[in-house]
Write a protein that holds these residues in place. Structure first.
Motif, PDB file in Angstrom:
ATOM      1  N   TYR A  11       0.850  -1.188   0.000  1.00 53.66           N
ATOM      2  CA  TYR A  11       0.000   0.000   0.000  1.00 53.66           C
ATOM      3  C   TYR A  11       0.886   1.238   0.000  1.00 53.66           C
ATOM      4  O   TYR A  11       1.787   1.364   0.830  1.00 53.66           O
ATOM      5  N   ASP A  14      -3.429   4.665   0.724  1.00 51.11           N
ATOM      6  CA  ASP A  14      -4.544   3.714   0.813  1.00 51.11           C
ATOM      7  C   ASP A  14      -4.730   2.895  -0.457  1.00 51.11           C
ATOM      8  O   ASP A  14      -5.759   2.260  -0.648  1.00 51.11           O
ATOM      9  N   ARG A  15      -3.732   2.906  -1.334  1.00 51.91           N
ATOM     10  CA  ARG A  15      -3.839   2.164  -2.608  1.00 51.91           C
ATOM     11  C   ARG A  15      -2.685   1.181  -2.771  1.00 51.91           C
ATOM     12  O   ARG A  15      -1.578   1.431  -2.321  1.00 51.91           O
ATOM     13  N   LEU A 106      -1.699   2.470  -9.351  1.00 57.55           N
ATOM     14  CA  LEU A 106      -2.249   2.345  -8.010  1.00 57.55           C
ATOM     15  C   LEU A 106      -3.709   1.937  -8.135  1.00 57.55           C
ATOM     16  O   LEU A 106      -4.422   2.442  -9.009  1.00 57.55           O
ATOM     17  N   MET A 107      -4.123   1.028  -7.272  1.00 56.96           N
ATOM     18  CA  MET A 107      -5.471   0.471  -7.339  1.00 56.96           C
ATOM     19  C   MET A 107      -5.945   0.222  -5.907  1.00 56.96           C
ATOM     20  O   MET A 107      -5.134  -0.140  -5.053  1.00 56.96           O
ATOM     21  N   THR A 108      -7.217   0.389  -5.653  1.00 56.52           N
ATOM     22  CA  THR A 108      -7.714   0.042  -4.315  1.00 56.52           C
ATOM     23  C   THR A 108      -7.689  -1.482  -4.148  1.00 56.52           C
ATOM     24  O   THR A 108      -7.722  -2.232  -5.127  1.00 56.52           O
ATOM     25  N   ASP A 109      -7.658  -1.912  -2.904  1.00 60.51           N
ATOM     26  CA  ASP A 109      -7.685  -3.356  -2.666  1.00 60.51           C
ATOM     27  C   ASP A 109      -8.995  -3.962  -3.165  1.00 60.51           C
ATOM     28  O   ASP A 109      -9.009  -5.049  -3.750  1.00 60.51           O
ATOM     29  N   ASP A 111     -10.814  -2.957  -5.704  1.00 57.55           N
ATOM     30  CA  ASP A 111     -10.743  -3.048  -7.162  1.00 57.55           C
ATOM     31  C   ASP A 111      -9.840  -4.192  -7.602  1.00 57.55           C
ATOM     32  O   ASP A 111     -10.142  -4.884  -8.574  1.00 57.55           O
ATOM     33  N   ASN A 139     -12.530   2.649  -2.969  1.00 58.20           N
ATOM     34  CA  ASN A 139     -12.042   3.841  -3.638  1.00 58.20           C
ATOM     35  C   ASN A 139     -12.100   3.642  -5.150  1.00 58.20           C
ATOM     36  O   ASN A 139     -12.052   2.517  -5.633  1.00 58.20           O
ATOM     37  N   GLN A 142      -7.666   3.550 -10.631  1.00 58.43           N
ATOM     38  CA  GLN A 142      -6.686   4.460 -11.214  1.00 58.43           C
ATOM     39  C   GLN A 142      -6.354   4.024 -12.625  1.00 58.43           C
ATOM     40  O   GLN A 142      -6.527   2.864 -12.986  1.00 58.43           O
TER      41      GLN A 142
END
Length: 147
Positions: A11, A14-15, A106-109, A111, A139, A142
């Motif tokens: 991370y 938060d990504r 960067l990607m949210t968990d 996603d 979130n 990206q």
């Protein structure tokens, strides 16, 4: 038991930082979203392996203090380690993408876990960590290439 390699859900803020694998015929999970990490070299310990891979793939020196969770998984007699680490969001400015893979982003968990082109094994391992921690993030995704 043999130690094969290590991966990390890293991370930045938060990504998660994720890597789009190369698209070569015969490459397992070609053109899929992967997490940093890879195979053991020499007599590396699990953390040393994931630290080296983060540097080779992203140009980031991963401090041991960044690790918040780790677990060994055994498949077909080989132990592979899965780490979770946290670094500040601004760390993304220091990424120097290596020569493996097509790009990073960067990607949210959430996603990553839901993505149809993410490596299923690491979706599952990340889910195990998140369930232990009490849930998945929410979130927006990206674009490929960073921020």
């Amino acid at each position: 038991m043999a130690f094969g390699g290590a991966k990390i859900a890293l991370y930045l803020g938060d990504r998660l930082v994720v890597i789009l694998r190369d698209d070569h015929e015969g490459l397992p999970f070609a053109a899929c979203w992967d997490l940093p990490g890879g195979g053991r070299e020499g007599r590396e310990a699990p953390f040393d392996c994931v630290q080296r891979e983060c540097f080779e793939e992203l140009g980031l020196m991963l401090p041991k203090a960044a690790i918040v969770w780790q677990r060994a998984f055994v498949q077909r007699g080989v132990t592979n380690w899965f780490f979770v680490g946290h670094l500040p969001a601004a760390t993304s400015d220091a990424i120097v993408f290596g020569d493996e893979g097509q790009c990073w982003k960067l990607m949210t968990d959430a996603d990553y876990i839901a993505h149809e082109r993410a490596v299923p094994t690491f979706q599952h391992r990340l889910r195990l960590y998140l369930l232990r921690e009490g849930g998945e993030g929410k979130n927006p995704p990206q674009r490929c290439g960073g921020r």
